[in-house]
Design an enzyme around this catalytic site. Structure first.
Site, mmCIF file in Angstrom:
data_model
loop_
_atom_site.group_PDB
_atom_site.id
_atom_site.type_symbol
_atom_site.label_atom_id
_atom_site.label_comp_id
_atom_site.label_asym_id
_atom_site.label_seq_id
_atom_site.Cartn_x
_atom_site.Cartn_y
_atom_site.Cartn_z
ATOM 1 N N TYR A 109 0.799 -1.226 0.000
ATOM 2 C CA TYR A 109 0.000 0.000 0.000
ATOM 3 C C TYR A 109 0.837 1.284 0.000
ATOM 4 O O TYR A 109 0.291 2.364 0.127
ATOM 5 C CB TYR A 109 -0.937 0.010 1.225
ATOM 6 C CG TYR A 109 -2.083 -0.977 1.111
ATOM 7 C CD1 TYR A 109 -1.850 -2.321 0.833
ATOM 8 C CD2 TYR A 109 -3.395 -0.580 1.284
ATOM 9 C CE1 TYR A 109 -2.885 -3.233 0.736
ATOM 10 C CE2 TYR A 109 -4.447 -1.487 1.191
ATOM 11 C CZ TYR A 109 -4.183 -2.809 0.910
ATOM 12 O OH TYR A 109 -5.214 -3.709 0.817
ATOM 13 N N LYS A 116 2.725 -15.310 3.641
ATOM 14 C CA LYS A 116 2.772 -16.229 2.495
ATOM 15 C C LYS A 116 4.244 -16.475 2.183
ATOM 16 O O LYS A 116 4.706 -16.336 1.046
ATOM 17 C CB LYS A 116 2.001 -15.586 1.323
ATOM 18 C CG LYS A 116 1.746 -16.494 0.146
ATOM 19 C CD LYS A 116 0.849 -17.661 0.425
ATOM 20 C CE LYS A 116 0.783 -18.590 -0.794
ATOM 21 N NZ LYS A 116 0.252 -19.920 -0.473
ATOM 22 N N ASP A 175 -3.470 -18.632 3.178
ATOM 23 C CA ASP A 175 -4.537 -19.448 2.576
ATOM 24 C C ASP A 175 -5.090 -20.448 3.593
ATOM 25 O O ASP A 175 -6.302 -20.700 3.649
ATOM 26 C CB ASP A 175 -4.074 -20.134 1.279
ATOM 27 C CG ASP A 175 -2.610 -20.526 1.276
ATOM 28 O OD1 ASP A 175 -1.942 -20.346 2.313
ATOM 29 O OD2 ASP A 175 -2.124 -21.028 0.253
ATOM 30 N N ASP A 179 -6.220 -6.323 5.400
ATOM 31 C CA ASP A 179 -7.343 -5.615 4.799
ATOM 32 C C ASP A 179 -8.433 -6.625 4.402
ATOM 33 O O ASP A 179 -9.618 -6.473 4.731
ATOM 34 C CB ASP A 179 -6.826 -4.869 3.551
ATOM 35 C CG ASP A 179 -7.822 -3.874 3.003
ATOM 36 O OD1 ASP A 179 -8.915 -3.745 3.574
ATOM 37 O OD2 ASP A 179 -7.513 -3.227 1.985
ATOM 38 N N ASP A 205 -12.308 -7.790 6.518
ATOM 39 C CA ASP A 205 -13.650 -7.765 5.928
ATOM 40 C C ASP A 205 -14.324 -9.127 6.051
ATOM 41 O O ASP A 205 -15.538 -9.210 6.292
ATOM 42 C CB ASP A 205 -13.594 -7.328 4.461
ATOM 43 C CG ASP A 205 -13.543 -5.805 4.321
ATOM 44 O OD1 ASP A 205 -13.098 -5.155 5.282
ATOM 45 O OD2 ASP A 205 -13.941 -5.271 3.280
#
Ligand SMILES: NC(=O)c1ccc[n+]([C@@H]2O[C@H](COP(=O)([O-])OP(=O)(O)OC[C@H]3O[C@@H](n4cnc5c(N)ncnc54)[C@H](O)[C@@H]3O)[C@@H](O)[C@H]2O)c1
Length: 364
Positions: free
Chosen positions: A147, A198, A231, A255, A259
């Site tokens: 970001y 990851k 994952d 992020d 959600d």
């Protein structure tokens, strides 16, 4: 750890209010109403100053975030209450990136704290899960990662186009958010921290996360630590959310994960967040955006903004008042004094009125 303890001499706390765009302005109005009600009998008063940074101002005079905004907020305010930014009239949403990402970077708000707490079992889409199964926090690194806006495009619009977006992970940035996760778990007696990355595929940037995590965890022998690839983590959060208490991860994964968490706990209308630098001026906002399709219709749920206000009161060491706000939200949800997204019939203003009246009658 999370508190900015300094009451100023007059016994008031100075709050900068940035309603932003769309439903951001509607839910912020209600949050301020409820905050005034909950502090009306307190020794510490809240002093609100509103700033018009958002799409209207940008379209009027080109201002996004004024150059002196960050030093001014640091100097003159104890906390920032934020609505949401984003407006279809500004196609690239340049103003939104400048304002929100700008404030996160310039105020160095490196912690994005997103509690995921199910208030009523009827609100989760997961079958046979109750309030004790869904109660964890996501700690998202808030100033680095994908970001930061580093990268570029080459031969844009041609068949040979190349787009590069850099993922920035610094030792300092990774270490401070992982350390915050352990400190948060210790302070709130949560017992467990899970770090997710990851690193099997992102063998440079996320290998740093894995290495730093294995070093920092050794300093907290009383706290159970665990590592999961992102994952696997998302599968586990859906399969058995009760195994998690504190999850710490990078900016992008945090992020997305928060959600997912918001949906598990009743939807975006109920989800709060804090953008925090411990001991410094910090910014509190609902997780949702400006929702242009429902803006101006008195439909937006103000609960996320009110819960974000409770996080702000915690940060300001006004804990009884923060708890009074949470109690009001629990009562509103249980008794269905809510907006339609939660199964109620109230509009934004009426939901705010109900919460304000509740905290007036039940100040503690
Ligand atoms: N922190 C922020 O300021 C922030 C965060 C996310 C998105 N945005 C911006 O907001 C704009 C809209 O984005 P989006 O549609 O992806 O996300 P959104 O959160 O605005 O809306 C997603 C969905 O949830 C619903 N919703 C959201 N908040 C609600 C509430 N309080 N009550 C009832 N329903 C609610 C919306 O109607 C919509 O269906 C975009 O410009 C985006 O960039 C800003």
């Amino acid at each position: 750890m999370s508190s900015k303890s300094s009451a100023n001499v007059s016994g008031s706390k100075r709050i900068a209010v940035i309603p932003g765009d769309g439903i951001g302005t509607e839910v912020t109005r209600e949050a301020v109403k409820v905050l005034k009600a909950v502090t009306s009998g307190s020794r510490t008063k809240l002093d609100f100053t509103e700033f018009d940074w958002g799409a209207e101002r940008y379209l009027r005079d080109g201002t996004t975030l004024p150059p002196d905004a960050a030093p001014m907020l640091r100097r003159d305010f104890d906390a920032v209450l934020f609505g949401a930014v984003g407006d279809p009239r500004v196609p690239s949403n340049i103003h939104a990136a400048d304002i929100l990402l700008g404030l996160r970077a310039k105020l160095d708000l490196y912690v994005n704290l997103r509690p995921v707490e199910l208030i009523d079992a009827a609100l989760t889409p997961l079958r046979d899960r109750g309030t004790s199964d869904i109660n964890f926090v996501v700690l998202r690194e808030n100033t680095e990662g994908l970001y930061v806006g580093m990268g570029g495009q080459f031969q844009r619009g041609t068949p040979h186009e190349v787009a590069v977006q850099e993922d920035i992970n610094t030792r300092k940035g990774v270490e401070r958010i992982i350390r915050y996760a352990f400190e948060y778990a210790r302070e709130h007696q949560l017992g467990r921290v899970c770090m997710s990355d990851k690193s099997n595929a992102l063998t440079y940037g996320h290998e740093l996360w894995l290495r730093v995590f294995s070093q920092v965890k050794d300093e907290y022998p009383g706290i159970e630590s665990r590592h999961l690839y992102i994952d696997t983590l998302v599968m586990e959060v859906v399969r058995d959310p009760g195994q998690f208490r504190v999850i710490v991860t990078c900016n992008l994964f945090g992020d997305i994960l928060s959600d997912l968490g918001a949906q598990l706990a009743g939807g975006l209308g109920l989800a709060p967040s804090g953008n925090i630098h411990p001991g410094r001026v910090s910014l509190f906002e609902p997780v949702h955006g400006s929702a242009p399709t429902i803006a101006g219709k008195n439909l937006a749920n103000p609960c996320g903004a009110v819960l974000a206000s409770a996080m702000m009161l915690d940060h300001l060491d006004l804990r009884p008042q923060a708890e009074a706000l949470r109690k009001a939200i629990r009562a509103a949800v249980h008794e269905k004094h809510t907006t339609v997204d939660l199964g109620g019939t109230l509009g934004t203003r009426e939901a705010g009125d109900w919460l304000a009246e509740y905290v007036t009658k039940n100040p503690r």
